[in-house]
Design a protein around this motif. Structure first.
Motif, PDB file in Angstrom:
ATOM      1  N   GLU A  52      -0.454   0.264   1.489  1.00 25.33           N
ATOM      2  CA  GLU A  52       0.848   0.395   2.158  1.00 25.33           C
ATOM      3  C   GLU A  52       1.699   1.475   1.501  1.00 25.33           C
ATOM      4  N   HIS A  55       0.689   4.878   2.604  1.00 27.00           N
ATOM      5  CA  HIS A  55       1.212   5.129   3.955  1.00 27.00           C
ATOM      6  C   HIS A  55       2.710   5.399   3.904  1.00 27.00           C
ATOM      7  N   ARG A  59       4.850   8.652   5.349  1.00 32.08           N
ATOM      8  CA  ARG A  59       5.913   8.523   6.336  1.00 32.08           C
ATOM      9  C   ARG A  59       7.240   9.073   5.786  1.00 32.08           C
ATOM     10  N   THR A  71       7.232  -0.244   6.903  1.00 29.29           N
ATOM     11  CA  THR A  71       6.259  -0.370   5.821  1.00 29.29           C
ATOM     12  C   THR A  71       6.902  -0.976   4.583  1.00 29.29           C
TER      13      THR A  71
END
Length: 263
Positions: A52, A55, A59, A71
């Motif tokens: 996570e 990611h 982002r 997230t």
């Protein structure tokens, strides 16, 4: 004709044969199974947190507020689960742990490579972590790779640039292999972010939640260790609660805490 494959099942998709046979107690003590399962589950959550956080950095650096916030919310929820797991571990009394503790030999939670990776993503830059990971091991290489890349906070600073805030170039281009130092210039910028009270301020608050959540986990962890083994040395010769107490109040995002003195 296409090659025929056995139908995918719940068990095969989740590799349950491997997962459920990965618990190998070294004693006949009833509570050793709980100890193993809890720590294996922790490692699974650490793996998901790293997934996570990777990611999240992508982002943030793309300036994508909505997906970054989603997230972050998922990360915060996972952290709450990891804290709650300590409640389960604390059902084990000191004498129950002592009954199999010697079987752990040199193993220690300090050897969790994934947790060291998490610390690196959150900004830790300290070569002393390599003491538990010999040269050439996969864990050491993964930790070193994390320490050579931008931290989460560095990605956040690039996020601010995407939203029109002028982060000083020398900070954006700093040596990310070195620890981040609190910056009065960044704190001035954050003060404006909060005064604007737009979506970036919400991202700031979620990052503070994350920092607080990690500190909460550390606090619960050290109290669990204290109630289980007191001030004794940890497994593998680690310093146990003595060391863990020094980590509890360390902020990963000091600028976000310092700016509160001026809001």
């Amino acid at each position: 004709m296409t090659k025929q494959h056995a139908a995918l099942t719940y068990s095969s998709y989740l590799a349950l044969d491997e997962v459920l046979n990965a618990q190998r107690p070294r004693s006949d003590e009833h509570d050793e199974m709980l100890f193993i399962v809890i720590h294996q589950v922790y490692e699974l959550w650490f793996k998901q947190l790293l997934h996570e956080l990777d990611h999240l950095q992508v982002r943030l650096e793309a300036g994508d507020s909505s997906h970054a916030i989603r997230t972050l919310r998922r990360i915060l929820t996972i952290l709450k689960v990891t804290v709650a797991q300590i409640d389960v571990l604390e059902t084990m009394t000191p004498s129950q742990f002592t009954s199999f503790r010697d079987r752990l030999e040199a193993s220690s939670g300090f050897q969790s490579g994934q947790f060291r990776e998490l610390e690196a993503v959150l900004g830790r830059r300290d070569d002393s972590v390599f003491l538990h990971y010999p040269e050439g091991t996969a864990a050491r290489e993964k930790i070193a790779a994390r320490m050579s890349r931008r931290s989460l906070y560095d990605s956040f600073l690039h996020y601010l640039v995407k939203h029109g805030y002028q982060v000083p170039r020398e900070i954006l281009e700093r040596d990310v292999t070195k620890p981040y130092q609190p910056s009065p210039e960044v704190q001035d910028l954050l003060l404006q972010v909060y005064r604007d009270d737009e979506v970036p301020a919400n991202v700031c608050e979620h990052l503070v939640d994350l920092d607080e959540g990690v500190q909460e986990w550390r606090y619960r962890h050290v109290k669990m260790v204290e109630r289980t083994i007191g001030e004794k040395k940890g497994t593998g010769g680690s310093a146990g609660a003595t060391y863990l107490r020094t980590t509890v109040h360390k902020a990963h995002f000091p600028d976000l805490w310092a700016v509160r003195n001026r809001l």
